[in-house]
Design a protein around this motif. Structure first.
Motif, PDB file in Angstrom:
ATOM      1  N   SER A  55       0.845  -1.206   0.000  1.00  0.00           N
ATOM      2  CA  SER A  55       0.000   0.000   0.000  1.00  0.00           C
ATOM      3  C   SER A  55       0.879   1.254   0.000  1.00  0.00           C
ATOM      4  N   GLY A  56       0.238   2.370  -0.334  1.00  0.00           N
ATOM      5  CA  GLY A  56       0.930   3.651  -0.221  1.00  0.00           C
ATOM      6  C   GLY A  56       1.273   3.940   1.233  1.00  0.00           C
ATOM      7  N   THR A  57       0.398   3.516   2.140  1.00  0.00           N
ATOM      8  CA  THR A  57       0.633   3.747   3.571  1.00  0.00           C
ATOM      9  C   THR A  57       1.906   3.023   4.027  1.00  0.00           C
ATOM     10  N   THR A  81      -5.376  16.339   3.580  1.00  0.00           N
ATOM     11  CA  THR A  81      -4.955  15.093   2.932  1.00  0.00           C
ATOM     12  C   THR A  81      -5.810  13.942   3.439  1.00  0.00           C
ATOM     13  N   ALA A  82      -5.595  12.775   2.849  1.00  0.00           N
ATOM     14  CA  ALA A  82      -6.203  11.564   3.397  1.00  0.00           C
ATOM     15  C   ALA A  82      -5.431  11.193   4.672  1.00  0.00           C
ATOM     16  N   PRO A  84      -4.023   8.540   5.946  1.00  0.00           N
ATOM     17  CA  PRO A  84      -2.778   7.744   6.013  1.00  0.00           C
ATOM     18  C   PRO A  84      -1.503   8.574   5.974  1.00  0.00           C
ATOM     19  N   THR A  85      -1.549   9.743   5.357  1.00  0.00           N
ATOM     20  CA  THR A  85      -0.363  10.603   5.333  1.00  0.00           C
ATOM     21  C   THR A  85       0.134  10.840   6.754  1.00  0.00           C
ATOM     22  N   ASP A 152       4.331  12.801  -0.845  1.00  0.00           N
ATOM     23  CA  ASP A 152       3.193  11.887  -0.927  1.00  0.00           C
ATOM     24  C   ASP A 152       2.496  12.194  -2.257  1.00  0.00           C
ATOM     25  N   ALA A 154       0.329  10.226  -3.787  1.00  0.00           N
ATOM     26  CA  ALA A 154      -0.776   9.270  -3.935  1.00  0.00           C
ATOM     27  C   ALA A 154      -1.823   9.736  -4.950  1.00  0.00           C
ATOM     28  N   HIS A 155      -2.017  11.061  -5.059  1.00  0.00           N
ATOM     29  CA  HIS A 155      -3.046  11.588  -5.978  1.00  0.00           C
ATOM     30  C   HIS A 155      -2.444  12.046  -7.302  1.00  0.00           C
ATOM     31  N   SER A 176       0.287   5.626  -4.490  1.00  0.00           N
ATOM     32  CA  SER A 176      -0.697   4.632  -4.055  1.00  0.00           C
ATOM     33  C   SER A 176      -1.403   4.045  -5.273  1.00  0.00           C
ATOM     34  N   GLN A 178      -4.167   2.111  -4.769  1.00  0.00           N
ATOM     35  CA  GLN A 178      -5.429   1.720  -4.154  1.00  0.00           C
ATOM     36  C   GLN A 178      -6.537   1.873  -5.211  1.00  0.00           C
ATOM     37  N   LYS A 181      -7.485   5.223  -7.395  1.00  0.00           N
ATOM     38  CA  LYS A 181      -6.478   6.180  -7.861  1.00  0.00           C
ATOM     39  C   LYS A 181      -6.379   6.141  -9.392  1.00  0.00           C
TER      40      LYS A 181
HETATM   41  C1  LIG Z   1      -2.873  11.463   0.021  1.00  0.00           C
HETATM   42  C2  LIG Z   1      -2.827   9.994   0.327  1.00  0.00           C
HETATM   43  N1  LIG Z   1      -1.722   9.498   0.898  1.00  0.00           N
HETATM   44  C3  LIG Z   1      -1.601   8.195   1.178  1.00  0.00           C
HETATM   45  C4  LIG Z   1      -2.612   7.317   0.876  1.00  0.00           C
HETATM   46  C5  LIG Z   1      -2.448   5.887   1.268  1.00  0.00           C
HETATM   47  O1  LIG Z   1      -2.455   5.038   0.180  1.00  0.00           O
HETATM   48  P1  LIG Z   1      -2.974   3.534   0.352  1.00  0.00           P
HETATM   49  O2  LIG Z   1      -4.457   3.589   0.422  1.00  0.00           O
HETATM   50  O3  LIG Z   1      -2.461   2.889  -0.893  1.00  0.00           O
HETATM   51  O4  LIG Z   1      -2.359   3.001   1.562  1.00  0.00           O
HETATM   52  C6  LIG Z   1      -3.777   7.784   0.249  1.00  0.00           C
HETATM   53  C7  LIG Z   1      -4.872   6.890  -0.157  1.00  0.00           C
HETATM   54  O5  LIG Z   1      -5.698   6.413   0.437  1.00  0.00           O
HETATM   55  C8  LIG Z   1      -3.900   9.160  -0.027  1.00  0.00           C
HETATM   56  O6  LIG Z   1      -4.996   9.660  -0.589  1.00  0.00           O
END
Ligand SMILES: Cc1ncc(COP(=O)(O)O)c(C=O)c1O
Length: 361
Positions: A55-57, A81-82, A84-85, A152, A154-155, A176, A178, A181
């Motif tokens: 995962s991105g996390t 942000t989401a 997980p950041t 980050d 991810a987007h 990411s 996920q 995306k």
């Molecule tokens: C800005 C941001 N960073 C990190 C993540 C984490 O990615 P993942 O869901 O692949 O763990 C996400 C997605 O959910 C995200 O939107």
């Protein structure tokens, strides 16, 4: 209803045939397809080195740990942000320190600078919604103060700043994959490493219990903590197919956004998010600012377009209570923020119809 986000998968026959090959091989977890995927991603965007993970996390956790973030270290980050950041900063034992944003909702260099203390170890920036941060000015702050910079992304797959892909500027960057995306491997992420401070072995061990894949388990000796963060061959097989078409898909997001950029008129009530001329967003979502955001969201929905603010500023979560600070520019940005769709699933006629709804109600 035209959705704000949509899952993008490779053509079904191709996908099922490729997955059939993986299942027939009997090697389902981390294996050669993962390493092939890493190489293909790396060469497509000309990155230094890449490590695929679950995962991105997981990649953020790896980036923060590799940056030396330990218990009590401060990490300057964004609340816009989401989650997980910022949760990943907690995983590493760090303390999120929220800085304020610019007109595009991205971290502002001067606010980062004002938050630096002797405890600061790293800066995490998010290219929010696919709009690059002003990474030149933030890179300078990181260099001036000897801090690690983590992007980050991810987007923001495919976005560029000053002619170079995002992810090229930080010591570490993450993407990411996920489900919703630009590109998905169902779940998954990739860590881009632009520094030689840690060996390749370090990241391989980090993502697999602190051991090297392929080494004899009976003699393997774990010296530092590792996690179950590996990508699987099943995900990598999907990722390899996705990479064949990813540039076309992102180009469609950009094409649709360009229609909005050139035909949507800013008004007293609704305006486009402004960005620097060095920025080439990849528009995971298109962001606008509206004096009455809820009215615009409801108007779009009545006319068949999903629109949303999407995230909750992270500092409002109880878990980040101890990091709460005043963020006046973020408050104003969030109050006005509306994400509208512009992805590959929209035709130019859909986009034009959406602009009519925005322009004339
Ligand atoms: C800005 C941001 N960073 C990190 C993540 C984490 O990615 P993942 O869901 O692949 O763990 C996400 C997605 O959910 C995200 O939107």
């Amino acid at each position: 209803m035209i959705p704000l986000m949509k899952v993008a998968l490779p053509e079904k026959d191709m996908l099922l045939s490729k997955l059939g090959d993986v299942f027939d091989s009997g090697i389902l977890a981390e294996g050669d397809l993962v390493y092939e995927f890493e190489k293909k991603f790396q060469s497509l965007y000309d990155y230094n080195s890449c490590y695929a993970m679950s995962s991105g996390t997981a990649c953020l956790h790896a980036a923060l740990t590799a940056s030396g973030v330990m218990s009590g270290d401060e990490v300057i980050t964004t609340s816009m942000t989401a989650e997980p950041t910022n949760l990943s900063i907690l995983y590493a034992g760090g303390v999120p320190i929220f800085a304020d944003v610019d007109d595009a909702g991205n971290l502002a260099a001067e606010s980062i600078k004002a938050k630096i203390t002797p405890k600061t170890k790293a800066i995490v920036v998010v290219h929010y919604a696919g709009y690059p941060v002003n990474i030149t000015s933030i890179r300078k702050v990181a260099d001036d103060y000897g801090l690690k910079l983590i992007e980050d992304c991810a987007h923001a797959l495919g976005a560029k700043w000053d002619g170079k892909p995002v992810g090229s500027y930080g010591e570490y960057s993450i993407f990411s994959f996920q489900a919703i995306k630009h590109m998905t491997t169902i779940d998954g992420g990739i860590l881009v490493v632009n520094t030689n401070e840690n060996s390749s072995e370090y990241f391989k061990k980090f993502r697999w219990f602190g051991m090297l894949k392929g080494a004899d388990r009976t003699t393997n000796n774990i010296e530092s903590i590792g996690y179950k963060y590996n990508m699987t061959n099943v995900s990598a097989a999907i990722g390899l197919l996705q990479l064949d078409n990813i540039e076309n898909r992102i180009a469609k997001h950009v094409e649709n956004a360009d229609i909005i950029n050139s035909t949507f008129n800013n008004s007293e009530l609704i305006r486009k998010v402004e960005f620097d001329s060095r920025s080439e967003p990849s528009y995971w979502l298109y962001s606008i600012r509206a004096k009455n955001a809820q009215e615009v969201i409801e108007r779009l929905q009545r006319n068949g377009f999903q629109a949303s603010k999407l995230h909750r500023p992270n500092h409002l979560h109880k878990i980040f209570k101890s990091s709460q600070v005043s963020l006046p520019r973020l408050d104003c940005f969030y109050q006005e923020l509306v994400h509208i769709p512009c992805g590959w699933w929209m035709s130019s006629e859909d986009v034009e119809r959406m602009i009519e709804v925005l322009n004339y109600g």
